[in-house]
Motif scaffolding. Sequence first.
Motif, PDB file in Angstrom:
ATOM      1  N   MET A 147      46.546  62.462  75.341  1.00 18.57           N
ATOM      2  CA  MET A 147      47.196  63.420  74.450  1.00 18.57           C
ATOM      3  C   MET A 147      46.370  63.642  73.190  1.00 18.57           C
ATOM      4  SD  MET A 147      50.806  62.964  72.358  1.00 18.57           S
ATOM      5  CE  MET A 147      50.108  61.568  71.445  1.00 18.57           C
ATOM      6  N   CYS A 148      45.908  62.547  72.578  1.00 19.88           N
ATOM      7  CA  CYS A 148      45.091  62.669  71.364  1.00 19.88           C
ATOM      8  C   CYS A 148      43.818  63.472  71.646  1.00 19.88           C
ATOM      9  CB  CYS A 148      44.737  61.290  70.829  1.00 19.88           C
ATOM     10  SG  CYS A 148      46.144  60.311  70.258  1.00 19.88           S
ATOM     11  N   ARG A 149      43.157  63.138  72.727  1.00 22.02           N
ATOM     12  CA  ARG A 149      41.928  63.861  73.092  1.00 22.02           C
ATOM     13  C   ARG A 149      42.220  65.330  73.352  1.00 22.02           C
ATOM     14  NH1 ARG A 149      40.383  62.477  78.838  1.00 22.02           N
ATOM     15  NH2 ARG A 149      42.239  63.814  79.051  1.00 22.02           N
ATOM     16  N   ASP A 150      43.260  65.601  74.134  1.00 18.60           N
ATOM     17  CA  ASP A 150      43.541  66.980  74.532  1.00 18.60           C
ATOM     18  C   ASP A 150      43.982  67.840  73.353  1.00 18.60           C
ATOM     19  OD1 ASP A 150      42.893  66.150  77.067  1.00 18.60           O
ATOM     20  OD2 ASP A 150      44.979  66.046  77.781  1.00 18.60           O
ATOM     21  N   LYS A 151      44.564  67.225  72.330  1.00 18.49           N
ATOM     22  CA  LYS A 151      44.924  67.982  71.128  1.00 18.49           C
ATOM     23  C   LYS A 151      43.735  68.178  70.192  1.00 18.49           C
ATOM     24  CE  LYS A 151      49.872  66.879  70.943  1.00 18.49           C
ATOM     25  NZ  LYS A 151      50.978  66.264  70.159  1.00 18.49           N
ATOM     26  N   GLY A 152      42.609  67.552  70.515  1.00 20.08           N
ATOM     27  CA  GLY A 152      41.399  67.768  69.735  1.00 20.08           C
ATOM     28  C   GLY A 152      41.129  66.769  68.641  1.00 20.08           C
ATOM     29  N   PHE A 153      41.889  65.661  68.604  1.00 13.19           N
ATOM     30  CA  PHE A 153      41.656  64.654  67.570  1.00 13.19           C
ATOM     31  C   PHE A 153      40.252  64.048  67.707  1.00 13.19           C
ATOM     32  CE2 PHE A 153      46.302  64.706  67.503  1.00 13.19           C
ATOM     33  CZ  PHE A 153      46.599  64.473  66.177  1.00 13.19           C
ATOM     34  N   ASP A 154      39.744  63.543  66.588  1.00 18.36           N
ATOM     35  CA  ASP A 154      38.433  62.890  66.552  1.00 18.36           C
ATOM     36  C   ASP A 154      38.524  61.383  66.740  1.00 18.36           C
ATOM     37  OD1 ASP A 154      36.735  65.266  65.587  1.00 18.36           O
ATOM     38  OD2 ASP A 154      38.318  65.165  64.065  1.00 18.36           O
ATOM     39  N   ALA A 155      39.668  60.806  66.464  1.00 14.02           N
ATOM     40  CA  ALA A 155      39.801  59.344  66.439  1.00 14.02           C
ATOM     41  C   ALA A 155      41.259  58.962  66.651  1.00 14.02           C
ATOM     42  CB  ALA A 155      39.294  58.782  65.111  1.00 14.02           C
ATOM     43  N   ARG A 170      30.829  56.538  77.561  1.00 15.12           N
ATOM     44  CA  ARG A 170      31.676  57.330  76.688  1.00 15.12           C
ATOM     45  C   ARG A 170      31.564  58.798  77.062  1.00 15.12           C
ATOM     46  NH1 ARG A 170      31.048  54.453  70.713  1.00 15.12           N
ATOM     47  NH2 ARG A 170      31.546  52.361  71.413  1.00 15.12           N
ATOM     48  N   ALA A 171      32.709  59.488  76.991  1.00 17.54           N
ATOM     49  CA  ALA A 171      32.763  60.863  77.456  1.00 17.54           C
ATOM     50  C   ALA A 171      32.053  61.821  76.512  1.00 17.54           C
ATOM     51  CB  ALA A 171      34.223  61.281  77.633  1.00 17.54           C
ATOM     52  N   ARG A 172      31.980  61.515  75.234  1.00 20.08           N
ATOM     53  CA  ARG A 172      31.338  62.381  74.255  1.00 20.08           C
ATOM     54  C   ARG A 172      30.918  61.523  73.083  1.00 20.08           C
ATOM     55  NH1 ARG A 172      36.644  65.554  71.683  1.00 20.08           N
ATOM     56  NH2 ARG A 172      37.773  63.664  71.077  1.00 20.08           N
ATOM     57  N   ALA A 173      30.104  62.109  72.220  1.00 22.67           N
ATOM     58  CA  ALA A 173      29.648  61.363  71.050  1.00 22.67           C
ATOM     59  C   ALA A 173      30.846  60.984  70.186  1.00 22.67           C
ATOM     60  CB  ALA A 173      28.661  62.207  70.243  1.00 22.67           C
ATOM     61  N   VAL A 174      30.874  59.738  69.774  1.00 23.04           N
ATOM     62  CA  VAL A 174      32.001  59.231  68.998  1.00 23.04           C
ATOM     63  C   VAL A 174      31.696  59.366  67.509  1.00 23.04           C
ATOM     64  CG1 VAL A 174      33.351  57.163  68.454  1.00 23.04           C
ATOM     65  CG2 VAL A 174      32.726  57.662  70.826  1.00 23.04           C
ATOM     66  N   TRP A 175      32.642  59.917  66.785  1.00 22.48           N
ATOM     67  CA  TRP A 175      32.528  60.047  65.333  1.00 22.48           C
ATOM     68  C   TRP A 175      32.474  58.671  64.694  1.00 22.48           C
ATOM     69  CZ3 TRP A 175      37.354  59.970  62.023  1.00 22.48           C
ATOM     70  CH2 TRP A 175      37.043  60.156  60.652  1.00 22.48           C
ATOM     71  N   GLN A 176      31.588  58.523  63.705  1.00 25.55           N
ATOM     72  CA  GLN A 176      31.488  57.264  62.968  1.00 25.55           C
ATOM     73  C   GLN A 176      31.755  57.520  61.491  1.00 25.55           C
ATOM     74  OE1 GLN A 176      30.851  53.655  63.734  1.00 25.55           O
ATOM     75  NE2 GLN A 176      31.919  54.075  61.817  1.00 25.55           N
ATOM     76  N   PRO A 177      32.998  57.303  61.027  1.00 24.59           N
ATOM     77  CA  PRO A 177      33.288  57.511  59.604  1.00 24.59           C
ATOM     78  C   PRO A 177      32.592  56.462  58.737  1.00 24.59           C
ATOM     79  CG  PRO A 177      35.199  56.591  60.722  1.00 24.59           C
ATOM     80  CD  PRO A 177      34.187  56.890  61.786  1.00 24.59           C
ATOM     81  N   ARG A 178      31.957  56.918  57.691  1.00 26.84           N
ATOM     82  CA  ARG A 178      31.190  56.048  56.810  1.00 26.84           C
ATOM     83  C   ARG A 178      32.014  55.581  55.619  1.00 26.84           C
ATOM     84  NH1 ARG A 178      27.452  54.252  60.148  1.00 26.84           N
ATOM     85  NH2 ARG A 178      26.467  55.971  61.282  1.00 26.84           N
ATOM     86  N   PRO A 179      31.648  54.454  55.035  1.00 26.20           N
ATOM     87  CA  PRO A 179      32.404  53.942  53.889  1.00 26.20           C
ATOM     88  C   PRO A 179      32.468  54.940  52.746  1.00 26.20           C
ATOM     89  CG  PRO A 179      30.934  52.255  54.746  1.00 26.20           C
ATOM     90  CD  PRO A 179      30.576  53.523  55.457  1.00 26.20           C
ATOM     91  N   GLY A 180      33.610  54.962  52.083  1.00 27.50           N
ATOM     92  CA  GLY A 180      33.791  55.795  50.903  1.00 27.50           C
ATOM     93  C   GLY A 180      34.417  57.146  51.144  1.00 27.50           C
ATOM     94  N   LEU A 181      34.643  57.541  52.399  1.00 25.00           N
ATOM     95  CA  LEU A 181      35.264  58.835  52.673  1.00 25.00           C
ATOM     96  C   LEU A 181      36.693  58.868  52.148  1.00 25.00           C
ATOM     97  CD1 LEU A 181      34.204  59.679  56.357  1.00 25.00           C
ATOM     98  CD2 LEU A 181      33.559  60.919  54.292  1.00 25.00           C
ATOM     99  N   ALA A 182      37.031  59.929  51.431  1.00 22.08           N
ATOM    100  CA  ALA A 182      38.417  60.104  50.990  1.00 22.08           C
ATOM    101  C   ALA A 182      39.278  60.508  52.185  1.00 22.08           C
ATOM    102  CB  ALA A 182      38.479  61.168  49.903  1.00 22.08           C
ATOM    103  N   TRP A 183      40.566  60.153  52.131  1.00 25.43           N
ATOM    104  CA  TRP A 183      41.421  60.453  53.273  1.00 25.43           C
ATOM    105  C   TRP A 183      42.843  60.717  52.848  1.00 25.43           C
ATOM    106  CZ3 TRP A 183      44.517  56.514  56.312  1.00 25.43           C
ATOM    107  CH2 TRP A 183      44.815  55.376  55.544  1.00 25.43           C
ATOM    108  N   GLN A 184      43.586  61.310  53.757  1.00 23.51           N
ATOM    109  CA  GLN A 184      45.021  61.501  53.601  1.00 23.51           C
ATOM    110  C   GLN A 184      45.718  60.884  54.809  1.00 23.51           C
ATOM    111  OE1 GLN A 184      47.618  61.676  52.135  1.00 23.51           O
ATOM    112  NE2 GLN A 184      48.665  63.661  52.117  1.00 23.51           N
ATOM    113  N   TRP A 185      46.781  60.144  54.546  1.00 26.61           N
ATOM    114  CA  TRP A 185      47.561  59.484  55.592  1.00 26.61           C
ATOM    115  C   TRP A 185      48.969  60.000  55.496  1.00 26.61           C
ATOM    116  CZ3 TRP A 185      48.772  53.532  55.849  1.00 26.61           C
ATOM    117  CH2 TRP A 185      49.062  53.176  57.179  1.00 26.61           C
ATOM    118  N   GLN A 186      49.373  60.856  56.445  1.00 28.51           N
ATOM    119  CA  GLN A 186      50.711  61.432  56.426  1.00 28.51           C
ATOM    120  C   GLN A 186      51.349  61.259  57.797  1.00 28.51           C
ATOM    121  OE1 GLN A 186      51.147  65.684  55.633  1.00 28.51           O
ATOM    122  NE2 GLN A 186      53.232  65.563  56.451  1.00 28.51           N
TER     123      GLN A 186
END
Length: 266
Positions: free
Chosen positions: A138-146, A32-48
């Motif tokens: 594209m996702c990586r280059d725009k700075g997305f985490d996931a 893996r190129a970098r440490a991968v984010w691991q979202p934990r259960p219960g995190l609030a989110w927005q889906w738009q």
Amino acid sequence: MRRLVPALAAALALVAALAACSGGHDRAAGPRARAVWQPRPGLAWQWQLDGRVDPSVDVPVYDIDGFENTASDVARLHRDGRRVICYVNVGAWEDFRPDRRAFPRSVLGRPNGWRGERWLDIRQVAVLRPLMERRFDMCRDKGFDAVEPDLVEGYGNDTGFPLTADDQLRYNRMIADIAHERGLAVGLKNDLAQIPQLLDDFDFAVNEECAQYGECALLEPFVAAGKAVFHVEYTEPTAAFCPLSRRLGLSSMLKRPELSTWRKPC
């Protein structure tokens, strides 16, 4: 709303049980190129997914369209302390995307019910892999985490191709590998029947309408593994699904199908 074919909970449970008995899927993780984010259960989110992001919702996780948002949009969310997920369709061709002409006609199947979309022949991995790699770049280059790769259960739909469950597993694992190679976390979108086989490959889940169809318990393996389940309902009132969501540890909210800014969280 991206859910296309309602599954029968009993049938899914049977498939999950059979897969669990067979020992599931076990393989070493690739580099893996970098440490991968691991979202934990219960995190609030927005889906738009309806247009450019509105950053005003005070939640730690945003899931937004990878094409319609810029690196500046992602950076703005990061400055506000958010993690950001890149929505990308990996299971269907879309006639409104800038890379639409890169897809040969041989991989285009039947319309999937959404305007301007046609199923992809996911068996043609040699053709589709470089296309998906560029999208994830594209996702990586725009700075997305996931990444939220959409429509990863074509084998259960009328795609125009004789897709099998094994075809889907192979393709979904390829998608997860592409994300991880770029240091991106990756979510399993719906595809409940294959959770036992794919749990180790994906870092979180995204689900639509598990409460409406009595399927939410099938997502428990993600929560038990310390992985978030980002869940929405479209027609059920929050009073009908939030108590169960809280017991299961899901990150749940009510959304309108167009996935605009409006949300009503549990």
